[in-house]
Design an enzyme around this catalytic site. Structure first.
Site, PDB file in Angstrom:
ATOM      1  CB  VAL A  90      -0.961   0.028   1.217  1.00  0.00           C
ATOM      2  CG1 VAL A  90      -1.931  -1.138   1.158  1.00  0.00           C
ATOM      3  CG2 VAL A  90      -0.200   0.018   2.545  1.00  0.00           C
ATOM      4  CG  HIS A 141      -4.103  -5.633   0.354  1.00  0.00           C
ATOM      5  ND1 HIS A 141      -3.021  -6.365   0.795  1.00  0.00           N
ATOM      6  CD2 HIS A 141      -5.059  -6.545   0.020  1.00  0.00           C
ATOM      7  CE1 HIS A 141      -3.312  -7.666   0.721  1.00  0.00           C
ATOM      8  NE2 HIS A 141      -4.527  -7.798   0.254  1.00  0.00           N
ATOM      9  CG  ASN A 157      10.520 -14.328  -0.310  1.00  0.00           C
ATOM     10  OD1 ASN A 157      10.007 -13.207  -0.394  1.00  0.00           O
ATOM     11  ND2 ASN A 157      10.565 -14.985   0.825  1.00  0.00           N
TER      12      ASN A 157
END
Length: 248
Positions: free
Chosen positions: A108, A124, A217
């Site tokens: 966000v 989101h 990741n």
């Protein structure tokens, strides 16, 4: 070699991204952590002794709007001082280089937008969006907000334009994500632990529709063993390697 990643693996994934393939990328907090944005997991998990999960809730806002706004104003100030990192910029470059491309982010902080990404979905919402708790007023606002900002249209309280725990996604967002993942040839999961639904199941949706799945990741996740490729290391090092050499 990037970290412990063998160059051959990088080249294989890069080859998958070339040509006229449909590529969908899902990003999570790990991407922005490299810009200094707290992940609110592990050591970064508390703010003034509160867990983020206890404040990012509609019932918390109803009971203590001033506390929740204090938390979000702190986050806005923090993110305002952060800058897009090489991972953000590499994804923006991929968008320019790959015709059929969509970025789906759980973040966000708006750093993907600041890096130049446009073909994207902010699942989101955004810290920089505010909306009225009563009427339909909503806007993007980068200014310093008061402790309890009110709506310029109806005078009622504004709230952060983010999706809180226990709330549904904005109408149409999940539908678009599922549609595009179902058409993808390649699905990249970047900087996410794959713990939060519905995004946690996106890789399986991609596999079910025949996409090649790639995890990028810092460390293995619960889904690592199910991915076709798993590249572990800083996204800010791996993504620029993948973007390098793709035809503009």
């Amino acid at each position: 070699m990037v970290g412990n990643i063998v160059q051959a693996e990088l080249e294989m994934v890069k080859a998958l991204l070339s040509g006229d393939r449909r590529v969908v990328v899902l990003t999570g907090a790990g991407v922005s952590a490299e810009s200094g944005v707290p992940t609110f997991r592990g050591r970064d998990g508390l703010w003034k002794h509160y867990r983020a999960e206890d404040l990012a809730r509609p019932d918390a806002f109803a009971a203590h709007p001033e506390l929740v706004w204090e938390f979000y104003n702190w986050r806005r100030r923090l993110v305002a001082d952060c800058r897009p990192n090489p991972a953000h910029r590499a994804l923006a470059a991929m968008e320019r280089q790959i015709r059929n491309f969509l970025l789906i982010t759980q973040n966000v902080d708006g750093l993907h937008v600041r890096a130049g990404s446009r073909k994207m979905v902010e699942m989101h919402g955004s810290l920089w969006q505010v909306r009225c708790t009563v009427c339909t007023h909503a806007r993007e606002d980068f200014s310093e907000l008061p402790e309890l900002p009110d709506c310029p249209v109806c005078g009622h309280l504004l709230r952060p334009g983010v999706v809180w725990f226990g709330e549904p996604l904005t109408p149409g967002v999940l539908k678009l994500a599922i549609e595009q993942i179902g058409k993808a040839d390649v699905f990249l999961s970047v900087g996410t632990s794959n713990m939060v639904q519905p995004a946690a199941s996106f890789y399986q949706l991609a596999k079910d529709h025949g996409a090649v799945t790639v995890e990028i990741n810092a460390e293995p996740t619960p889904n690592t063993g199910f991915m076709d490729f798993a590249l572990h290391g800083p996204a800010g090092e791996i993504l620029p390697e993948l973007a390098a050499g793709l035809a503009e």
